[in-house]
Design a protein around this motif. Structure first.
Motif, mmCIF file in Angstrom:
data_model
loop_
_atom_site.group_PDB
_atom_site.id
_atom_site.type_symbol
_atom_site.label_atom_id
_atom_site.label_comp_id
_atom_site.label_asym_id
_atom_site.label_seq_id
_atom_site.Cartn_x
_atom_site.Cartn_y
_atom_site.Cartn_z
ATOM 1 N N GLN A 59 0.861 -1.175 0.000
ATOM 2 C CA GLN A 59 0.000 0.000 0.000
ATOM 3 C C GLN A 59 0.895 1.222 0.000
ATOM 4 O O GLN A 59 1.876 1.281 0.750
ATOM 5 C CB GLN A 59 -0.918 -0.005 1.225
ATOM 6 C CG GLN A 59 -1.910 1.141 1.275
ATOM 7 C CD GLN A 59 -2.864 1.030 2.463
ATOM 8 O OE1 GLN A 59 -3.047 -0.042 3.022
ATOM 9 N NE2 GLN A 59 -3.448 2.139 2.839
ATOM 10 N N LYS A 60 0.569 2.219 -0.825
ATOM 11 C CA LYS A 60 1.414 3.392 -0.934
ATOM 12 C C LYS A 60 1.492 4.145 0.385
ATOM 13 O O LYS A 60 0.466 4.507 0.961
ATOM 14 C CB LYS A 60 0.878 4.315 -2.028
ATOM 15 C CG LYS A 60 1.758 5.524 -2.298
ATOM 16 C CD LYS A 60 1.189 6.380 -3.412
ATOM 17 C CE LYS A 60 2.088 7.588 -3.681
ATOM 18 N NZ LYS A 60 1.545 8.443 -4.770
ATOM 19 N N SER A 61 2.709 4.338 0.877
ATOM 20 C CA SER A 61 3.028 5.194 2.033
ATOM 21 C C SER A 61 2.630 4.618 3.384
ATOM 22 O O SER A 61 3.149 5.056 4.413
ATOM 23 C CB SER A 61 2.387 6.581 1.889
ATOM 24 O OG SER A 61 2.809 7.202 0.700
ATOM 25 N N TRP A 62 1.709 3.650 3.424
ATOM 26 C CA TRP A 62 1.179 3.177 4.700
ATOM 27 C C TRP A 62 1.076 1.656 4.716
ATOM 28 O O TRP A 62 1.030 1.007 3.685
ATOM 29 C CB TRP A 62 -0.219 3.765 4.968
ATOM 30 C CG TRP A 62 -0.296 5.242 4.865
ATOM 31 C CD1 TRP A 62 -0.759 5.975 3.812
ATOM 32 C CD2 TRP A 62 0.126 6.197 5.845
ATOM 33 N NE1 TRP A 62 -0.660 7.316 4.071
ATOM 34 C CE2 TRP A 62 -0.120 7.474 5.311
ATOM 35 C CE3 TRP A 62 0.681 6.085 7.123
ATOM 36 C CZ2 TRP A 62 0.173 8.644 6.018
ATOM 37 C CZ3 TRP A 62 0.971 7.249 7.815
ATOM 38 C CH2 TRP A 62 0.717 8.502 7.260
ATOM 39 N N ASN A 63 1.017 1.110 5.923
ATOM 40 C CA ASN A 63 0.661 -0.295 6.132
ATOM 41 C C ASN A 63 1.525 -1.246 5.296
ATOM 42 O O ASN A 63 2.691 -1.000 5.078
ATOM 43 C CB ASN A 63 -0.833 -0.516 5.850
ATOM 44 C CG ASN A 63 -1.708 0.453 6.624
ATOM 45 O OD1 ASN A 63 -1.419 0.760 7.777
ATOM 46 N ND2 ASN A 63 -2.759 0.956 5.997
#
Length: 258
Positions: A59-63
């Motif tokens: 996931q982009k940027s997160w998680n």
């Protein structure tokens, strides 16, 4: 069989740390959380060169979560928890590895409290409980490994008062974790070391690492059929002291033969 969990806190920026740890410790299975990378950006080729096959849910940027296996590729059985088809967070992936079902999870942080993020945390926890109960009913070897973002008891942090307002330490969070254990899961580290204060996470702020002001929030739960095979558990604490490292340390268990 050595199974580890590690919140890498950015797989691209900490790839050198990850590869060093894999080379030194050589876990058979490594569950990663907080990849903070899209599926396309996940460094599967570099991991393959290091001897690890992988599956991932980015996931982009997160998680983001991933499962690595030494000398093989995990056989994916599920990505994402059932119960909410509209949930787009990449927080759960599951695979079969050498006769053991491995669930890798990154439970929501939930801050600030109260608020929608805390409600999301508790609702996600309910979905995890439901899926975990189904896994128990299957009567098979299962490990649920990951960053649970829950401090189970006062004994699992150095300074409980400083966390009293945090989502990780709320009564609802601790109760949800207890309910999970009540299904029959074994908290590996606490089972083997009931009287030892062990931490897996040290915040970057307030010199918490230097003061050993840590938390135990990374857990490996084993199903009833697998619990008799639990032979060892520990934390690769030294990794937290490496330069530009994650704020978590790898946590692991060892299983005996079936």
């Amino acid at each position: 069989m050595k199974i580890a969990t590690y919140n890498i806190n950015g797989v691209k920026s900490r790839l050198a740390i990850l590869l060093r740890w894999l080379d030194e410790q050589q876990p058979d299975v490594a569950c990663l959380q907080e990849l903070k990378a899209t599926d396309e950006a996940f460094p599967h080729k570099e991991l393959e060169a290091a001897g690890y096959g992988s599956i991932w849910h980015g996931q982009k940027s997160w998680n983001g979560v991933a499962i690595l296996t030494r000398g093989d590729t995990p056989q994916e059985t599920r990505r994402g928890l059932p119960g909410d088809p509209d949930d787009t967070h990449s927080r759960y992936i599951e695979a079969a590895v050498d006769g053991v079902l491995i669930g890798c999870l990154y439970l929501p942080n939930g801050n600030p409290v109260p608020g929608p993020k805390f409600e999301y945390k508790l609702n996600w926890f309910k979905r995890l409980q439901s899926h975990a109960a189904d896994l128990i009913d299957m009567n098979i070897p299962v490990v649920l490994a990951g960053d649970y973002n829950v401090i189970p008891t006062d004994f699992d942090c150095l300074t409980p008062k400083s966390w009293k307002d945090d989502a990780l330490f709320q009564p609802e969070s601790k109760q949800a974790y207890r309910e999970l254990l009540d299904q029959g899961w074994t908290d590996s580290l606490r089972h083997l070391y009931p009287d030892k204060q062990i931490f897996t996470y040290w915040d970057y702020f307030r010199n918490r690492w230097e003061r050993n002001s840590g938390l135990r929030i990374d857990h490996l739960l084993v199903s009833p059929v697998l619990a008799p095979r639990l032979k060892g558990a520990g934390v690769d604490r030294e990794v937290r002291g490496w330069e530009k490292t994650s704020d978590h340390a790898p946590t692991w268990i060892e299983l005996g033969d079936a």
